[in-house]
Design a protein around this motif. Structure first.
Motif, PDB file in Angstrom:
ATOM      1  N   MET A   1      40.428  61.698  43.688  1.00  0.00           N
ATOM      2  CA  MET A   1      41.472  61.884  44.686  1.00  0.00           C
ATOM      3  C   MET A   1      42.856  61.779  44.054  1.00  0.00           C
ATOM      4  O   MET A   1      43.081  60.974  43.149  1.00  0.00           O
ATOM      5  CB  MET A   1      41.336  60.832  45.802  1.00  0.00           C
ATOM      6  N   ILE A   2      43.765  62.593  44.549  1.00  0.00           N
ATOM      7  CA  ILE A   2      45.162  62.533  44.129  1.00  0.00           C
ATOM      8  C   ILE A   2      46.000  62.275  45.374  1.00  0.00           C
ATOM      9  O   ILE A   2      46.035  63.087  46.298  1.00  0.00           O
ATOM     10  CB  ILE A   2      45.590  63.844  43.445  1.00  0.00           C
ATOM     11  N   PHE A   3      46.660  61.123  45.408  1.00  0.00           N
ATOM     12  CA  PHE A   3      47.446  60.737  46.572  1.00  0.00           C
ATOM     13  C   PHE A   3      48.852  61.303  46.490  1.00  0.00           C
ATOM     14  O   PHE A   3      49.422  61.442  45.395  1.00  0.00           O
ATOM     15  CB  PHE A   3      47.560  59.211  46.675  1.00  0.00           C
ATOM     16  N   LEU A   4      49.416  61.589  47.655  1.00  0.00           N
ATOM     17  CA  LEU A   4      50.845  61.850  47.713  1.00  0.00           C
ATOM     18  C   LEU A   4      51.579  60.551  47.399  1.00  0.00           C
ATOM     19  O   LEU A   4      51.078  59.459  47.692  1.00  0.00           O
ATOM     20  CB  LEU A   4      51.234  62.345  49.110  1.00  0.00           C
ATOM     21  N   PRO A   5      52.770  60.619  46.808  1.00  0.00           N
ATOM     22  CA  PRO A   5      53.502  59.397  46.462  1.00  0.00           C
ATOM     23  C   PRO A   5      53.677  58.440  47.631  1.00  0.00           C
ATOM     24  O   PRO A   5      53.572  57.216  47.474  1.00  0.00           O
ATOM     25  CB  PRO A   5      54.853  59.936  45.968  1.00  0.00           C
ATOM     26  N   MET A   6      53.921  58.978  48.835  1.00  0.00           N
ATOM     27  CA  MET A   6      54.138  58.087  49.979  1.00  0.00           C
ATOM     28  C   MET A   6      52.868  57.325  50.333  1.00  0.00           C
ATOM     29  O   MET A   6      52.941  56.173  50.796  1.00  0.00           O
ATOM     30  CB  MET A   6      54.639  58.886  51.189  1.00  0.00           C
ATOM     31  N   HIS A   7      51.697  57.918  50.096  1.00  0.00           N
ATOM     32  CA  HIS A   7      50.450  57.227  50.389  1.00  0.00           C
ATOM     33  C   HIS A   7      50.149  56.177  49.317  1.00  0.00           C
ATOM     34  O   HIS A   7      49.630  55.103  49.618  1.00  0.00           O
ATOM     35  CB  HIS A   7      49.304  58.226  50.498  1.00  0.00           C
ATOM     36  N   THR A   8      50.487  56.503  48.073  1.00  0.00           N
ATOM     37  CA  THR A   8      50.336  55.513  47.003  1.00  0.00           C
ATOM     38  C   THR A   8      51.218  54.301  47.280  1.00  0.00           C
ATOM     39  O   THR A   8      50.801  53.141  47.105  1.00  0.00           O
ATOM     40  CB  THR A   8      50.715  56.138  45.647  1.00  0.00           C
ATOM     41  N   GLN A   9      52.443  54.555  47.719  1.00  0.00           N
ATOM     42  CA  GLN A   9      53.364  53.474  48.035  1.00  0.00           C
ATOM     43  C   GLN A   9      52.858  52.647  49.206  1.00  0.00           C
ATOM     44  O   GLN A   9      52.918  51.406  49.191  1.00  0.00           O
ATOM     45  CB  GLN A   9      54.747  54.055  48.354  1.00  0.00           C
ATOM     46  N   TRP A  10      52.348  53.334  50.246  1.00  0.00           N
ATOM     47  CA  TRP A  10      51.824  52.611  51.406  1.00  0.00           C
ATOM     48  C   TRP A  10      50.694  51.671  50.990  1.00  0.00           C
ATOM     49  O   TRP A  10      50.666  50.499  51.384  1.00  0.00           O
ATOM     50  CB  TRP A  10      51.301  53.590  52.459  1.00  0.00           C
ATOM     51  N   LEU A  11      49.764  52.182  50.187  1.00  0.00           N
ATOM     52  CA  LEU A  11      48.623  51.384  49.771  1.00  0.00           C
ATOM     53  C   LEU A  11      49.071  50.162  48.980  1.00  0.00           C
ATOM     54  O   LEU A  11      48.542  49.049  49.163  1.00  0.00           O
ATOM     55  CB  LEU A  11      47.676  52.244  48.941  1.00  0.00           C
ATOM     56  N   ALA A  12      50.067  50.342  48.117  1.00  0.00           N
ATOM     57  CA  ALA A  12      50.570  49.225  47.309  1.00  0.00           C
ATOM     58  C   ALA A  12      51.257  48.173  48.169  1.00  0.00           C
ATOM     59  O   ALA A  12      51.288  46.991  47.812  1.00  0.00           O
ATOM     60  CB  ALA A  12      51.533  49.747  46.253  1.00  0.00           C
ATOM     61  N   GLU A  13      51.810  48.590  49.302  1.00  0.00           N
ATOM     62  CA  GLU A  13      52.535  47.664  50.174  1.00  0.00           C
ATOM     63  C   GLU A  13      51.637  46.974  51.191  1.00  0.00           C
ATOM     64  O   GLU A  13      52.090  46.077  51.909  1.00  0.00           O
ATOM     65  CB  GLU A  13      53.657  48.409  50.899  1.00  0.00           C
ATOM     66  N   THR A  14      50.391  47.377  51.272  1.00  0.00           N
ATOM     67  CA  THR A  14      49.469  46.717  52.197  1.00  0.00           C
ATOM     68  C   THR A  14      49.019  45.376  51.612  1.00  0.00           C
ATOM     69  O   THR A  14      49.104  45.160  50.400  1.00  0.00           O
ATOM     70  CB  THR A  14      48.225  47.585  52.454  1.00  0.00           C
ATOM     71  N   PRO A  15      48.488  44.497  52.461  1.00  0.00           N
ATOM     72  CA  PRO A  15      47.959  43.212  51.958  1.00  0.00           C
ATOM     73  C   PRO A  15      46.521  43.325  51.459  1.00  0.00           C
ATOM     74  O   PRO A  15      45.781  42.337  51.475  1.00  0.00           O
ATOM     75  CB  PRO A  15      48.055  42.308  53.192  1.00  0.00           C
ATOM     76  N   LEU A  16      46.116  44.497  51.011  1.00  0.00           N
ATOM     77  CA  LEU A  16      44.736  44.719  50.597  1.00  0.00           C
ATOM     78  C   LEU A  16      44.278  43.714  49.547  1.00  0.00           C
ATOM     79  O   LEU A  16      43.236  43.063  49.687  1.00  0.00           O
ATOM     80  CB  LEU A  16      44.575  46.153  50.072  1.00  0.00           C
ATOM     81  N   VAL A  17      45.044  43.585  48.467  1.00  0.00           N
ATOM     82  CA  VAL A  17      44.650  42.693  47.378  1.00  0.00           C
ATOM     83  C   VAL A  17      44.603  41.247  47.860  1.00  0.00           C
ATOM     84  O   VAL A  17      43.667  40.498  47.545  1.00  0.00           O
ATOM     85  CB  VAL A  17      45.589  42.853  46.174  1.00  0.00           C
ATOM     86  N   SER A  18      45.581  40.844  48.656  1.00  0.00           N
ATOM     87  CA  SER A  18      45.603  39.471  49.193  1.00  0.00           C
ATOM     88  C   SER A  18      44.372  39.200  50.057  1.00  0.00           C
ATOM     89  O   SER A  18      43.756  38.128  49.958  1.00  0.00           O
ATOM     90  CB  SER A  18      46.865  39.240  50.022  1.00  0.00           C
ATOM     91  N   MET A  19      44.014  40.178  50.896  1.00  0.00           N
ATOM     92  CA  MET A  19      42.845  39.996  51.756  1.00  0.00           C
ATOM     93  C   MET A  19      41.569  39.887  50.932  1.00  0.00           C
ATOM     94  O   MET A  19      40.661  39.113  51.256  1.00  0.00           O
ATOM     95  CB  MET A  19      42.757  41.140  52.763  1.00  0.00           C
ATOM     96  N   LEU A  20      41.478  40.665  49.853  1.00  0.00           N
ATOM     97  CA  LEU A  20      40.302  40.586  48.991  1.00  0.00           C
ATOM     98  C   LEU A  20      40.256  39.258  48.243  1.00  0.00           C
ATOM     99  O   LEU A  20      39.188  38.644  48.115  1.00  0.00           O
ATOM    100  CB  LEU A  20      40.308  41.752  47.997  1.00  0.00           C
TER     101      LEU A  20
END
Length: 241
Positions: A180-199
C-alpha cells in the motif's frame, strides 16, 4: 457468459439460468458452485445484481451477523463463506457500492461492536474483506478510517483475535504482503493517532497472554517498517517509561 457442454451442445450455466428468471434471490445464486468463477469472469448481469445496495447489504450481513437459523447449514457455513469469496473477487463495482455508502461501511465495521472474543469465523471473513479493501482501495479506506477515529480503538480492543491483529498490521503497512502507498495526509493521520500508545498499553499484565503477544507482534512489525513517524514511536515512548 459461461456455458456448459452437454451431449455435443452448449447450454447456459446454472447462474445464467437463474438470471434469466423474472425473479430470483441472492441465496439462489450463492447456492451455485460457479458463482465465484462467474464473478471473476465479470459476468455483466451477475455484477449488475451484486452491485445493488440491497445485495451488498445482504452479503455483509451473512459475513458479520449470526445466522437467524443456526441449524441451517447453508446460512451457517455456505452463505457466509461464499459472500466472503464474492468480496474477495475484487469486483470494482461491488467495492464501489460498499465504499461510497457510509451505511454499508458502518454495517461492515459493526462487527467490532461485539464484546471480545469475536467469533473466529466471522472475524476471519471480516479480516479478509477489510484486508482486500485496504490493499485494493487504500485511499478510500484510509479516508473512512480517518473520518471515524473510533474504529482504530475498536480494532485494538479486539487485538486478541489474530484476524484483527492482521488488519492492524496491514493498516500500518507492516504485513508481509502489503504494497500500500498512502497519501501524505493519511500517513500523517496515522502517525497522530494513539495507535502505538494503545498497543503498548496492551502489554500490561492485566491483559491476557494472547493480547500481549499480538500487541508485541504488531509493535515489532511497526518498528521494522520503512522509516516513518509511526515507526519511531515505539522507541520514543519506551525511552520515556
Amino acid at each position: 457468459m459461461a456455458f456448459w457442454k452437454v451431449a455435443g451442445f452448449s447450454q447456459p450455466s446454472p447462474i445464467e439460468q437463474i438470471l434469466d428468471k423474472e425473479e430470483y434471490t441472492l441465496e439462489e445464486l450463492l447456492d451455485e458452485d460457479d458463482i465465484i468463477q462467474e464473478c471473476k469472469s465479470l459476468n455483466g448481469r451477475l455484477i449488475t445484481f451484486l452491485r445493488e445496495k440491497k445485495t451488498v447489504e445482504q452479503l455483509l450481513r451473512y459475513l458479520i451477523e449470526p445466522p437467524n437459523d443456526p441449524d441451517d447449514p447453508k446460512k451457517q457455513y455456505r452463505y457466509p463463506f461464499t459472500a466472503c469469496e464474492v468480496f474477495c473477487c475484487e469486483v470494482e463495482a461491488v467495492f464501489n457500492t460498499l465504499l461510497e455508502d457510509e451505511e454499508l461501511l458502518a454495517l461492515l465495521f459493526s462487527l467490532l461492536e461485539q464484546e471480545p472474543p469475536l467469533s473466529c469465523k466471522a472475524a476471519g471473513y471480516f479480516g479478509r474483506v477489510v484486508g482486500q479493501l485496504l490493499l485494493r482501495k487504500t485511499n478510500e479506506m484510509m479516508q473512512h478510517l480517518s473520518n471515524n477515529d473510533e474504529i482504530l480503538e475498536k480494532l485494538i480492543r479486539h487485538v486478541d483475535t489474530t484476524s484483527i491483529a492482521d488488519i492492524i498490521k496491514r493498516l500500518v503497512g507492516a504485513d508481509d504482503h502489503s504494497s500500500m502507498i498512502f497519501l501524505p495526509m493519511h500517513t500523517q493521520w496515522l502517525a497522530e493517532t494513539p495507535l502505538v500508545s494503545m498497543l503498548l498499553d496492551r502489554l500490561a499484565p492485566q491483559y491476557s497472554a494472547h493480547v500481549q503477544s499480538n500487541a508485541a507482534d504488531i509493535l515489532t512489525a511497526i518498528a521494522h517498517t520503512q522509516p516513518s513517524a509511526l515507526a519511531t514511536q515505539p522507541m520514543q515512548q519506551s525511552s520515556l517509561t
